[in-house]
Design a protein around this motif. Structure first.
Motif, mmCIF file in Angstrom:
data_model
loop_
_atom_site.group_PDB
_atom_site.id
_atom_site.type_symbol
_atom_site.label_atom_id
_atom_site.label_comp_id
_atom_site.label_asym_id
_atom_site.label_seq_id
_atom_site.Cartn_x
_atom_site.Cartn_y
_atom_site.Cartn_z
ATOM 1 N N PHE A 40 19.886 27.882 50.114
ATOM 2 C CA PHE A 40 20.075 29.193 49.488
ATOM 3 C C PHE A 40 21.070 30.002 50.294
ATOM 4 C CE2 PHE A 40 18.859 33.713 49.457
ATOM 5 C CZ PHE A 40 19.029 33.989 48.108
ATOM 6 N N ASP A 41 22.112 30.508 49.625
ATOM 7 C CA ASP A 41 23.106 31.364 50.273
ATOM 8 C C ASP A 41 22.992 32.759 49.674
ATOM 9 O OD1 ASP A 41 25.224 32.700 51.331
ATOM 10 O OD2 ASP A 41 26.723 31.164 50.874
ATOM 11 N N PRO A 42 22.451 33.727 50.423
ATOM 12 C CA PRO A 42 22.235 35.065 49.850
ATOM 13 C C PRO A 42 23.520 35.748 49.437
ATOM 14 C CG PRO A 42 21.882 35.093 52.224
ATOM 15 C CD PRO A 42 22.013 33.653 51.839
ATOM 16 N N ARG B 223 24.720 37.972 44.860
ATOM 17 C CA ARG B 223 25.980 38.642 44.568
ATOM 18 C C ARG B 223 26.136 39.956 45.339
ATOM 19 N NH1 ARG B 223 30.020 35.991 42.724
ATOM 20 N NH2 ARG B 223 30.778 37.673 41.397
ATOM 21 N N LEU B 224 25.894 39.893 46.634
ATOM 22 C CA LEU B 224 26.017 41.108 47.445
ATOM 23 C C LEU B 224 27.332 41.079 48.222
ATOM 24 C CD1 LEU B 224 22.453 41.435 48.912
ATOM 25 C CD2 LEU B 224 23.519 42.922 47.247
ATOM 26 N N PRO B 225 28.129 42.154 48.151
ATOM 27 C CA PRO B 225 29.300 42.220 49.037
ATOM 28 C C PRO B 225 28.829 42.215 50.477
ATOM 29 C CG PRO B 225 29.377 43.931 47.334
ATOM 30 C CD PRO B 225 27.999 43.322 47.314
ATOM 31 N N SER B 226 29.691 41.762 51.381
ATOM 32 C CA SER B 226 29.242 41.606 52.761
ATOM 33 C C SER B 226 28.957 42.940 53.441
ATOM 34 C CB SER B 226 30.292 40.831 53.571
ATOM 35 O OG SER B 226 31.526 41.538 53.536
ATOM 36 N N GLY C 209 22.846 39.287 53.992
ATOM 37 C CA GLY C 209 24.168 39.291 53.371
ATOM 38 C C GLY C 209 25.051 40.406 53.884
ATOM 39 N N LEU C 210 24.455 41.503 54.373
ATOM 40 C CA LEU C 210 25.227 42.622 54.898
ATOM 41 C C LEU C 210 25.620 42.416 56.357
ATOM 42 C CD1 LEU C 210 23.141 45.548 53.349
ATOM 43 C CD2 LEU C 210 25.411 44.821 52.646
ATOM 44 N N LYS C 211 24.884 41.549 57.051
ATOM 45 C CA LYS C 211 25.142 41.363 58.477
ATOM 46 C C LYS C 211 26.368 40.486 58.701
ATOM 47 C CE LYS C 211 21.557 40.949 61.253
ATOM 48 N NZ LYS C 211 21.410 42.251 61.889
ATOM 49 N N THR D 46 21.754 34.601 61.744
ATOM 50 C CA THR D 46 21.038 33.388 61.372
ATOM 51 C C THR D 46 19.949 33.685 60.367
ATOM 52 O OG1 THR D 46 19.510 33.681 63.176
ATOM 53 C CG2 THR D 46 21.424 32.315 63.625
ATOM 54 N N LEU D 47 19.750 32.730 59.491
ATOM 55 C CA LEU D 47 18.751 32.879 58.431
ATOM 56 C C LEU D 47 17.340 32.951 58.999
ATOM 57 C CD1 LEU D 47 18.632 32.969 55.334
ATOM 58 C CD2 LEU D 47 18.208 30.515 55.367
ATOM 59 N N SER D 48 17.133 32.336 60.170
ATOM 60 C CA SER D 48 15.775 32.281 60.707
ATOM 61 C C SER D 48 15.241 33.662 61.072
ATOM 62 C CB SER D 48 15.724 31.366 61.933
ATOM 63 O OG SER D 48 16.574 31.875 62.942
#
Length: 933
Positions: free
Chosen positions: A843-845, A850-853, A920-922, A927-929
């Motif tokens: 999964f890629d947030p 669909r969030l801008p960075s 997604g904002l970071k 890291t996802l963890s």
């Protein structure tokens, strides 16, 4: 006011074209606002209330209206523009704006339709209640829009609902104002009552209807206490309770001493015990008595064997865990000694639960003594002599040693066989089994002699035979080796020995062993998905769908495929939607000889053309051909009267996409896959009937109260509601781009394979809890992306096996996509093995939600926490962030999953959406963890 209070809010109504009047009704003088411009063409008349202040926490209010609507038919032919409905609007504000009025400030709440329509000279007052949701400002206005009806409003009551202070599951909860649509369940923390405990703090949810639901963290009474009248009270004398639970105190069990108040257990009386593994709730028990009726049986056993059996002891000591030990002594003359390992026991000679044992390897001409001991869970090593029995011998049934062909003809075979030399043929019977070599079905004969003539056979055919001897009691010996014998061709006979005498046949038993044949036949007839079918009717070939447009007269198709309903059998209750052809109602069907049922009623608006009527009824001609538990059921049509209607079963939970959005994160993957399995089963049925849906989407799947999903909307003629880009116009009509296969968009080639593509999109919608496919991309961007091999990424927490099936549905080559029968089969396997759903797809947030960075949709940074929450559809938590002191995006970027949980975000789906949004904002190196939930 709160619901249930007697006072009413008296509203001063500001009028544009409406008039105020007084009316005498049943001896009482009523004031009302009315309007009746039914013959003056198109109307747009507004009536607005004064400013209504809102309770700070009441985001949802209810508007109860009492009104009268005049029947348009009572005005005659001069009222073609007459309507029988009016609209309710609302506008929010932080202060009273006085007499200032602009239509654009108001949003529509509902179309109000009467249950009772008044005729000339009578007044039928209707009462309707509608919900105004998502209120956030200090107050609001209500407005009533007339579009051409003859209507009078008598009263308006505005109220909100609360969940009253209560005790649930031994936890006390305070009075709470019910939430709104964006917070359908408002979480409330409680505290356990006295002498009750809970591992987690008790919580409960207040629904939008002012009802408490889904208690979490149930409180339980301490040991020695039981729940009574929403409290925990001490156990009475003679009662006890051993653990933390909400069970009632129990009577002291048998063979125990009486207890005092609040006892945790009851001690055993003298001479009675509890086994080490017995719970304190168990009765105390004593030792068992000796087993009874010990006996040995040798008549049916082989040489050197006997069966020892007995009856249970008369007194089991009050226990059920009785076991037995068998002790064997062997005596030669006057000398006895243990049998030792020379004797074998089946199943064992210790810890037996059965009341019999088979003993073998016994030697001849010896006396054996067997002692059986009964034991239970509290036994000491005390032996109970039961009985003794002398041993005797008996032989096996004789063994068949050879089989011979005596004579053969094209339709018969004569056989004989030999037996062991010591058998007595006069006291022996035989069981013969034979079959054709190419099949598995045996015929069984039981005979008195060791020969037989078998007739009615097929010429030039190989048969297989085997035979066994039976003892006088009917016990079988071992079968002989299976042997082949053939019948000769027509016109030939072979005699190989003396004529076989005609034996006396006792009886013939035909054993039909068709399991293999059935399996073979079923594999040729059924696909792998048919395993779930249970009734013979479902295994029959499905009929083929007939396009109603092929009929020269479309009315003929309606009469053939749909049942006519008299309008008096249908009563409309509430408007639940507006379609292309007219309004949709919830109603009741009261057909003669049938149970009253809730139904959905589609209506055709007045002034329709004949073509509109035919297009409207064509959907009924299609639905009437289908009969499946996952296809919306047509109840019938009304065509022979002025008001044309289509009546279908009523689906309580409405469209699947909205239901999923309303329950985001509240259902497990197993439940979601179960819903998909139902949709796939319905589409398999349609595919088997050669019907192509062309508009398969979550919005066209309806959900009932049991969460069963049913395929609906068989028209593809309406414009998608509230979605101007929902269809892409071509020369052949409109296509729902986001759900349609590329070949169907490019070449209008609609097939079951293109429906499979659409089903893949539906799978994505379901696993994403109603998210819009391809988010905010335009239709042209969607088509371009698909042609460049882009595919929707896996939704959050989507099982890998489910996402792989989506990708298979989206293969560019339609011939390589799975069929619906394959899809049903795969989903069945996943549901039968829930562990297969534990592996989660990547999964890629930054793609999946669909969030801008670092910024909002226009490329500029988010200006506030509220703006960010609104962009991810989590604005209901704005107050949680504010109360926690998180008021800037810099603070948001420092949050971890535990911080999100601590501010009151408890639903797993919402928790993950916010956490992944922060990720997604970071920075890309995050890291996802950190945000693992």
């Amino acid at each position: 006011i709160k619901e249930g209070e007697s006072s009413l809010i008296i509203l001063v109504l500001k009028t544009l074209c409406w008039e105020i009047a007084q009316q005498a009704l049943n001896g009482s003088l009523l004031y009302n606002y009315f309007i009746c411009n039914v013959g003056a063409g198109e109307q747009d008349n507004w009536l607005r209330t004064t400013f209504i202040q809102r309770h700070p926490t009441a985001t949802r209010v209810f508007v109860e209206m009492r009104f009268v609507v005049r029947d348009c038919n009572s005005f005659g032919a001069d009222s073609l523009t007459c309507k029988e409905t009016f609209n309710l609007h609302t506008s929010e504000a932080d202060a009273d704006i006085g007499t200032s009025f602009r239509k654009g400030q108001f949003r529509k709440v509902a179309t109000i339709a009467p249950d009772e329509i008044s005729g000339v000279g009578d007044m039928q007052i209707n009462t309707e209640t509608r919900v105004v949701d998502n209120l956030s400002r200090k107050g609001f206005y209500l407005a009533f829009q007339d579009i051409g009806a003859c209507v009078a409003i008598y009263s308006v009551r505005v109220y909100y609902k609360t969940c009253p202070a209560t005790v649930k599951s031994l936890a006390a909860f305070p009075e709470t104002v019910a939430g709104g649509e964006n917070q359908a369940l408002r979480e409330v923390a409680g505290a356990c009552v006295e002498n009750a405990v809970s591992e987690d703090q008790p919580r409960i949810y207040c629904t939008v209807d002012g009802e408490w639901v889904v208690p979490v963290g149930q409180c339980q009474c301490r040991p020695g206490y039981e729940p009574k009248n929403d409290s925990c009270q001490e156990c009475k004398p003679g009662f006890f309770k051993t653990s933390v639970s909400n069970e009632a105190c129990e009577h002291c069990p048998k063979n125990t001493e009486p207890s005092s108040s609040g006892a945790l257990s009851c001690p055993c009386l003298q001479g009675f015990y509890r086994a080490p593994n017995d719970p304190l709730t168990a009765a105390c028990s004593g030792l068992p008595s000796a087993p009874q009726n010990l006996a040995a049986t040798t008549a049916q056993m082989a040489v050197g064997k006997l069966q020892l059996s007995w009856s249970p002891p008369a007194d089991t000591g009050g226990r059920t865990d009785i076991t037995y030990n068998v002790v064997c002594d062997r005596c030669e003359g006057s000398v006895c000694q243990p049998c030792g390992e020379k004797v074998r026991y089946d199943p064992s000679n210790t810890d037996l639960k059965e009341i019999s044992v088979i003993i073998s390897e016994l030697e001849p001409h010896l006396n054996y003594t067997f002692t059986v001991e009964a034991r239970n869970g509290v036994s000491q090593l005390i032996l109970h002599c039961a009985s003794q029995h002398s041993y005797s011998l008996i032989t096996d049934p004789p063994k068949v040693t050879a089989m011979h062909l005596v004579e053969s003809s094209p339709t018969s075979l004569s056989l004989s066989w030999s037996v062991s030399r010591w058998a007595k043929p006069s006291s022996t019977r035989y069981e013969l089994m034979y079959r054709k070599k190419v099949i598995t079905t045996y015929t069984v004969l039981v005979l008195e002699k060791n020969s037989v003539q078998i007739i009615d056979l097929s010429p030039s055919t190989v048969y297989l035979f085997k035979v066994q001897a039976l003892s006088p009691e009917g016990n079988p010996g071992s079968y002989s080796m299976e042997q082949e014998f053939s019948t000769p061709a027509e016109g030939k006979s072979v005699i190989l020995g003396a004529a076989v005498g005609g034996g006396v046949m006792l009886f013939i038993v035909v054993v039909v062993l068709l399991l293999r044949r059935r399996r073979k036949n079923s594999h040729t007839r059924q696909g792998p998905e048919d395993a779930y079918f249970s009734s013979p009717e479902q295994l029959k070939p499905l009929k083929t769908y007939v396009d109603p447009h092929t009929y020269e007269d479309p009315n003929t198709a309606v009469l053939k495929f749909a049942s006519e309903i008299h309008p008096t059998h249908v009563s409309k209750q509430k408007v639940i939607g507006v379609g292309e052809f007219g309004e949709v109602y919830r109603g009741i069907l009261k057909a003669p000889g049938r149970k009253e049922a809730a139904v959905a009623i589609k209506t055709l608006k007045p002034g329709y053309t004949e073509k509109q009527r035919q297009d409207f009824l064509s959907e009924a001609s299609i639905m009437g051909q289908f009969c499946h538990q996952n296809i919306i059921r047509l109840e019938g049509v009304v065509t022979k009267f002025k008001h044309v209607m289509i009546v279908t079963e009523y689906m309580e939970n409405g469209a699947l996409d909205k239901y999923l959005r309303d329950h985001d994160g509240e259902m497990s993957s197993f439940q979601l896959v179960g819903m998909l399995r139902g949709i796939a089963a319905g589409m398999k049925y349609l595919s088997d009937m050669s019907y192509v849906h062309r508009d398969l989407a979550a919005r066209n799947i309806l959900v009932n109260s049991k969460l069963e999903c049913k395929v609906s909307d068989f028209g593809l003629s309406r414009v998608l509601e509230d979605d101007p880009e929902g269809t892409y116009t071509t020369s052949g009509g409109k296509i729902p781009i986001r759900w349609t296969a590329p070949e169907a968009i490019a070449y209008r080639k609609f097939t079951s394979a293109s429906d499979v593509w659409s089903f893949g999109i539906v799978m994505w919608e379901v696993m994403a809890f109603g998210e819009r496919p391809y988010w905010d991309m335009s239709n042209h961007e969607v088509m371009k992306a698909i042609n460049e091999a882009f595919r929707l990424p896996a939704p959050m927490d989507c099982p890998s096996a489910v996402y792989q099936l989506m990708l298979q549905c989206w293969l560019q080559d339609r011939s390589k996509r799975p069929r619906f029968q394959d899809i049903v089969s795969l989903l069945d396997k996943l549901l039968k093995s829930p562990d297969s759903l534990k592996a989660i797809a990547d999964f890629d947030p930054r793609v999946s939600i669909r969030l801008p960075s670092t910024s909002g949709s226009d490329g500029s940074p988010f200006r506030s926490v509220s703006e960010w929450l609104e962009s991810i559809k989590m604005s209901q938590y704005s107050e949680n962030f504010s109360m926690a002191g998180i008021v800037s995006m810099e603070q948001v970027l420092q949050m971890k999953s535990e911080d999100i949980r601590n501010i009151g975000v408890r639903l797993p789906g919402h928790l993950k959406r916010i956490a992944y949004s922060i990720l997604g904002l970071k920075d890309q190196t995050s890291t996802l963890s950190v945000f693992a939930v």
